[in-house]
Design an enzyme around this catalytic site. Structure first.
Site, PDB file in Angstrom:
ATOM      1  N   LYS A 140     -13.898   0.684   7.433  1.00 57.43           N
ATOM      2  CA  LYS A 140     -12.915   0.645   8.418  1.00 57.43           C
ATOM      3  C   LYS A 140     -13.335   0.098   9.793  1.00 57.43           C
ATOM      4  CE  LYS A 140      -9.411   2.754   6.620  1.00 57.43           C
ATOM      5  NZ  LYS A 140      -8.105   1.902   6.385  1.00 57.43           N
ATOM      6  N   TYR A 164     -16.052  11.262   5.080  1.00 57.88           N
ATOM      7  CA  TYR A 164     -15.536   9.887   5.314  1.00 57.88           C
ATOM      8  C   TYR A 164     -16.435   8.889   4.788  1.00 57.88           C
ATOM      9  CZ  TYR A 164     -11.505   6.958   6.924  1.00 57.88           C
ATOM     10  OH  TYR A 164     -10.397   6.143   6.752  1.00 57.88           O
ATOM     11  N   THR A 182      -2.093  12.586   2.672  1.00 60.71           N
ATOM     12  CA  THR A 182      -1.692  11.579   1.793  1.00 60.71           C
ATOM     13  C   THR A 182      -2.353  11.759   0.443  1.00 60.71           C
ATOM     14  OG1 THR A 182      -3.439   9.859   2.327  1.00 60.71           O
ATOM     15  CG2 THR A 182      -1.396   9.933   3.677  1.00 60.71           C
ATOM     16  N   ASP A 200      -2.743  -6.767  -7.062  1.00 61.38           N
ATOM     17  CA  ASP A 200      -3.759  -6.003  -6.894  1.00 61.38           C
ATOM     18  C   ASP A 200      -4.689  -6.719  -6.260  1.00 61.38           C
ATOM     19  OD1 ASP A 200      -6.443  -4.977  -7.334  1.00 61.38           O
ATOM     20  OD2 ASP A 200      -6.271  -4.456  -9.494  1.00 61.38           O
ATOM     21  N   VAL A 201      -5.177  -6.346  -4.830  1.00 60.97           N
ATOM     22  CA  VAL A 201      -5.884  -7.381  -3.933  1.00 60.97           C
ATOM     23  C   VAL A 201      -7.342  -7.501  -4.364  1.00 60.97           C
ATOM     24  CG1 VAL A 201      -4.163  -6.726  -1.955  1.00 60.97           C
ATOM     25  CG2 VAL A 201      -6.276  -5.487  -2.743  1.00 60.97           C
ATOM     26  N   SER A 256      -4.450   9.421  -0.968  1.00 57.08           N
ATOM     27  CA  SER A 256      -5.821   9.152  -0.526  1.00 57.08           C
ATOM     28  C   SER A 256      -6.611  10.368   0.336  1.00 57.08           C
ATOM     29  CB  SER A 256      -5.754   7.821   0.159  1.00 57.08           C
ATOM     30  OG  SER A 256      -5.389   6.838  -0.332  1.00 57.08           O
ATOM     31  N   ALA A 310     -11.952   3.768  -1.493  1.00 54.87           N
ATOM     32  CA  ALA A 310     -13.449   3.822  -2.117  1.00 54.87           C
ATOM     33  C   ALA A 310     -13.602   4.874  -3.145  1.00 54.87           C
ATOM     34  CB  ALA A 310     -14.010   4.784  -0.854  1.00 54.87           C
ATOM     35  N   GLY A 313       0.828  -1.146  -0.058  1.00 53.61           N
ATOM     36  CA  GLY A 313      -0.089  -0.124   0.009  1.00 53.61           C
ATOM     37  C   GLY A 313       0.731   1.194  -0.130  1.00 53.61           C
ATOM     38  N   SER A 353       3.252   8.549   2.104  1.00 49.86           N
ATOM     39  CA  SER A 353       2.201   7.597   2.517  1.00 49.86           C
ATOM     40  C   SER A 353       2.745   7.036   3.944  1.00 49.86           C
ATOM     41  CB  SER A 353       2.665   6.143   1.614  1.00 49.86           C
ATOM     42  OG  SER A 353       2.061   6.670   0.375  1.00 49.86           O
ATOM     43  N   ILE A 354       1.446   6.630   4.589  1.00 50.79           N
ATOM     44  CA  ILE A 354       1.811   6.291   6.147  1.00 50.79           C
ATOM     45  C   ILE A 354       2.688   4.836   6.009  1.00 50.79           C
ATOM     46  CG2 ILE A 354       0.659   5.031   8.190  1.00 50.79           C
ATOM     47  CD1 ILE A 354      -1.791   6.885   7.479  1.00 50.79           C
TER      48      ILE A 354
END
Length: 256
Positions: free
Chosen positions: A163, A156, A194, A65-66, A196, A96, A14, A20-21
């Site tokens: 989540k 969100y 980020t 690609d999950v 996202s 999303a 990811g 990115s985190i």
């Protein structure tokens, strides 16, 4: 360089770029002696992730690609050949559809709902199932969540629901994989800028509120998250599983 993760193989899923985190976690793991392996979703993401892999000393780079079971299976088949054993997995994958983050939650489409749940929650199940086979001596699986799973954050939307499902998934996986010595935990990160986060409506306002209201009076940064991840990826957390840990400068404890 420290030795908390010396000679341990850690899969980073990811990461997109240096903001990115997942990169914050990867960098912290690298500084503690870990051997990193990175995944990328497709050709559009490959160059960015390759840059990170190069910064990590030329770490292996594998596509996955999950949303496709066959790609998840192929990834772990390749990992078995490349490294043999895994000691840790960082699952930093969520997505999303943009329109479902811009409109009201009540207008979430069925397709958008299923998409968010598939990528953001079910993918952890698929990854954990395959990772188990490469962790004969136990290991650590770590994922990322956000307080939008517990409280309503306008904008969100469906990601908050996904989540929440992810956090329940952590607990059930922890129960299933515990007998194999595999720990499954999550970090609930404070808001971080980020790629996202840019699509979340009024995200800048959330950052400002956190800075004003969090007990530490500042935003969470990648170093904070990397340090917390080291706890979970190392033997320091040998007796901890199924936990959701807030790393948000204390914002989650505040009522107003």
């Amino acid at each position: 360089m420290g030795e908390l993760l010396k000679n341990r193989n850690i899969l980073i899923m990811g990461a997109r770029n240096k903001w990115s985190i997942a990169w914050g976690i990867a960098k912290a793991a690298l500084d503690e002696g870990a051997n990193l392996i990175f995944t990328y979703q497709g050709d559009r993401e490959k160059d960015g992730v390759k840059e990170l892999a190069d910064l990590a000393g030329g770490a292996p780079l594998l596509q996955c690609d999950v949303s496709y079971d066959e790609q998840v299976e192929a990834l772990f088949k390749n990992l078995k050949q490349e490294v043999g054993t895994l000691h840790g997995v960082v699952h930093a994958i969520a997505h999303a559809k943009k329109e479902d983050l811009q409109d009201s939650f009540v207008n979430t489409s069925r397709d958008g709902f299923l998409h968010a749940m598939n990528i953001s929650a079910y993918s952890l199940v698929a990854v954990a199932r395959m990772a188990k086979e490469l962790m004969p001596g136990g290991g650590s699986i770590l994922t990322l969540t956000y307080m939008g799973s517990e409280k309503v954050f306008p904008g969100y939307n469906v990601m908050g629901v996904a989540k929440a499902a992810l956090e329940a998934t952590v607990r059930y996986l922890a129960s299933d994989l515990g007998p194999d010595g595999i720990r499954v935990n999550a970090i609930s990160a404070g808001p971080v800028k980020t790629i996202s986060s840019r699509v979340i409506k009024d995200f800048g306002t959330i950052l400002d509120v956190v800075e004003q209201k969090a007990p530490l009076r500042r935003r969470t940064d990648l170093e904070d998250l990397g340090k917390a991840a080291l706890f979970y990826l190392s033997d320091l957390s040998s007796g901890v599983t199924g936990e959701i840990t807030h790393v948000d400068c204390g914002f989650n404890i505040m009522g107003i």
